[in-house]
Design an enzyme around this catalytic site. Structure first.
Site, PDB file in Angstrom:
ATOM      1  N   ASN A  36      -5.108   5.801   5.634  1.00  0.00           N
ATOM      2  CA  ASN A  36      -3.674   5.909   6.752  1.00  0.00           C
ATOM      3  C   ASN A  36      -3.308   6.903   5.717  1.00  0.00           C
ATOM      4  OD1 ASN A  36      -1.209   6.141   7.561  1.00  0.00           O
ATOM      5  ND2 ASN A  36      -1.684   3.797   7.011  1.00  0.00           N
TER       6      ASN A  36
ATOM      7  N   LYS B  88       0.221   8.075   6.520  1.00  0.00           N
ATOM      8  CA  LYS B  88       1.322   7.883   7.077  1.00  0.00           C
ATOM      9  C   LYS B  88       2.044   8.782   6.957  1.00  0.00           C
ATOM     10  CE  LYS B  88       0.725   3.727   4.479  1.00  0.00           C
ATOM     11  NZ  LYS B  88       1.230   2.253   3.253  1.00  0.00           N
TER      12      LYS B  88
ATOM     13  N   HIS C 272       0.770  -1.266  12.227  1.00  0.00           N
ATOM     14  CA  HIS C 272       0.809  -1.573  10.971  1.00  0.00           C
ATOM     15  C   HIS C 272       2.828  -2.353  10.827  1.00  0.00           C
ATOM     16  CE1 HIS C 272       1.567   0.262   6.795  1.00  0.00           C
ATOM     17  NE2 HIS C 272       0.201   0.350   7.108  1.00  0.00           N
TER      18      HIS C 272
ATOM     19  N   GLU D 137       4.078  -1.520   8.881  1.00  0.00           N
ATOM     20  CA  GLU D 137       5.421   0.119   8.407  1.00  0.00           C
ATOM     21  C   GLU D 137       6.302  -0.174   9.595  1.00  0.00           C
ATOM     22  OE1 GLU D 137       3.375   2.397   6.205  1.00  0.00           O
ATOM     23  OE2 GLU D 137       3.737   1.255   4.642  1.00  0.00           O
TER      24      GLU D 137
ATOM     25  N   GLU E 128      -3.222  -6.988   6.483  1.00  0.00           N
ATOM     26  CA  GLU E 128      -2.585  -5.620   4.909  1.00  0.00           C
ATOM     27  C   GLU E 128      -1.191  -6.541   4.779  1.00  0.00           C
ATOM     28  OE1 GLU E 128      -3.307  -1.058   5.700  1.00  0.00           O
ATOM     29  OE2 GLU E 128      -1.511  -1.526   6.626  1.00  0.00           O
TER      30      GLU E 128
ATOM     31  N   GLY F  82       1.183  -0.454  -1.162  1.00  0.00           N
ATOM     32  CA  GLY F  82       1.980   0.223  -2.069  1.00  0.00           C
ATOM     33  C   GLY F  82       2.091  -0.405  -3.128  1.00  0.00           C
TER      34      GLY F  82
ATOM     35  N   SER G  35      -2.755  -1.301  -1.373  1.00  0.00           N
ATOM     36  CA  SER G  35      -3.356  -0.742  -3.208  1.00  0.00           C
ATOM     37  C   SER G  35      -4.583  -1.882  -3.426  1.00  0.00           C
ATOM     38  CB  SER G  35      -2.326  -2.206  -3.961  1.00  0.00           C
ATOM     39  OG  SER G  35      -1.541  -2.107  -3.862  1.00  0.00           O
TER      40      SER G  35
HETATM   41  P1  13P Z   1      -1.244   1.356  -0.138  1.00  0.00           P
HETATM   42  O1  13P Z   1      -3.137   1.537  -0.225  1.00  0.00           O
HETATM   43  O2  13P Z   1      -1.105   2.897  -0.468  1.00  0.00           O
HETATM   44  O3  13P Z   1      -1.536   0.299  -0.353  1.00  0.00           O
HETATM   45  O4  13P Z   1      -1.323   0.671   1.814  1.00  0.00           O
HETATM   46  C1  13P Z   1      -1.935   0.293   2.697  1.00  0.00           C
HETATM   47  C2  13P Z   1      -1.728   0.403   3.959  1.00  0.00           C
HETATM   48  O5  13P Z   1      -1.059   0.012   4.294  1.00  0.00           O
HETATM   49  C3  13P Z   1      -2.565   1.361   4.658  1.00  0.00           C
HETATM   50  O6  13P Z   1      -2.378   1.121   5.802  1.00  0.00           O
END
Ligand code: 13P
Length: 247
Positions: free
Chosen positions: A8, A10, A94, A96, A164, A170, A210
């Protein structure tokens, strides 16, 4: 079931980033991965990336879609548009988007259904916040999100779940093996209740948060973990190839 490593991206990447996709394509051509591979770039790059990925194992996905087929929704993108641009899947719900755009499970379900109706695979994201985990509410939160967000057409061919934990995204933090196993097992049981025991075992449950080359093998070895949804480490071909190699 064949696992999936999905990246992803983002809100990262420009047209020039296709070079990174090319580097990944070259690495995978040499390595023959033991999992399916997908990159979900921003919508502006889907056509470029799907053209560049042609002839490789790399599938392309979107990061969000609207629940409607078309209409007066300025700035939004429909599932059919993503498909038309070259996507085969789309991430919905997601954390976010749930946090930044106030997306409810009801809306996420509508998006997932729209995605499947348009011929895309829906990757439905679930996960608890740190406060919810510390309050002992992880399983009830994840169950509520699963019950509320799972599309009516959920099946192995149409739907993928991504667990997740919000606090692991992150942050460099990952849950323990036991914590991942507990939630993935609960999601599998929830899928059995919502679909059937057979279909529940065809729906891939990805872990995200992560994931990096150094922890991928350990995470992917956990029961009911059928792949990874990778953020930051999917932006670099070397790192993502390192994760793929862990399968
Ligand atoms: P990270 O791998 O950067 O922690 O992000 C995970 C994520 O949100 C994938 O959708």
């Amino acid at each position: 079931m064949r696992p999936l490593a999905a990246g992803n991206w983002k809100m990262n990447g420009h047209q020039a980033s296709v070079a990174e996709l090319g580097a990944l394509k070259d690495k995978l051509a040499a390595a023959s991965p033991a999992c399916d591979v997908m990159i979900c770039p921003p919508a502006t790059l889907i056509t470029t990336f799907s053209d560049a990925a042609a002839g490789s194992v790399i599938q392309i996905g979107g990061q969000d879609c609207h629940s409607a087929v078309s209409g007066a929704h300025t700035g939004d993108i429909s599932a059919a548009m993503l498909k038309d641009a070259g996507a085969g899947a789309v991430i919905v719900g997601h954390s976010e988007r749930r946090a930044d755009h106030g997306e409810t499970s009801e809306l996420v379900k509508a998006k997932a259904q729209a995605a499947i109706d348009a011929g895309l695979v829906a990757i439905v994201c679930l996960g608890e916040t740190l406060a919810e985990r510390e309050a002992g509410d992880t399983l009830s939160v994840v169950h509520a999100q699963l019950n509320g967000s799972l599309p009516d057409q959920a099946a192995g061919a149409t739907t993928i779940i991504a667990y997740e934990p919000v606090w692991a995204i992150g942050s460099g933090l990952t849950p323990t093996t036991e914590q991942v196993a507990e939630v993935h097992q609960a999601i599998r049981a929830g899928l059995s209740a919502l679909t059937s025991a057979e279909e529940a075992h065809r729906i891939r449950i990805l872990y995200g948060g992560s994931v990096k080359p150094s922890n991928a093998a350990e995470l992917m070895a956990i029961d009911n973990v059928d792949g990874a949804l990778v953020g930051g480490a999917s932006l670099k071909a070397d790192d993502f190839a390192g994760i793929i190699a862990a399968f």
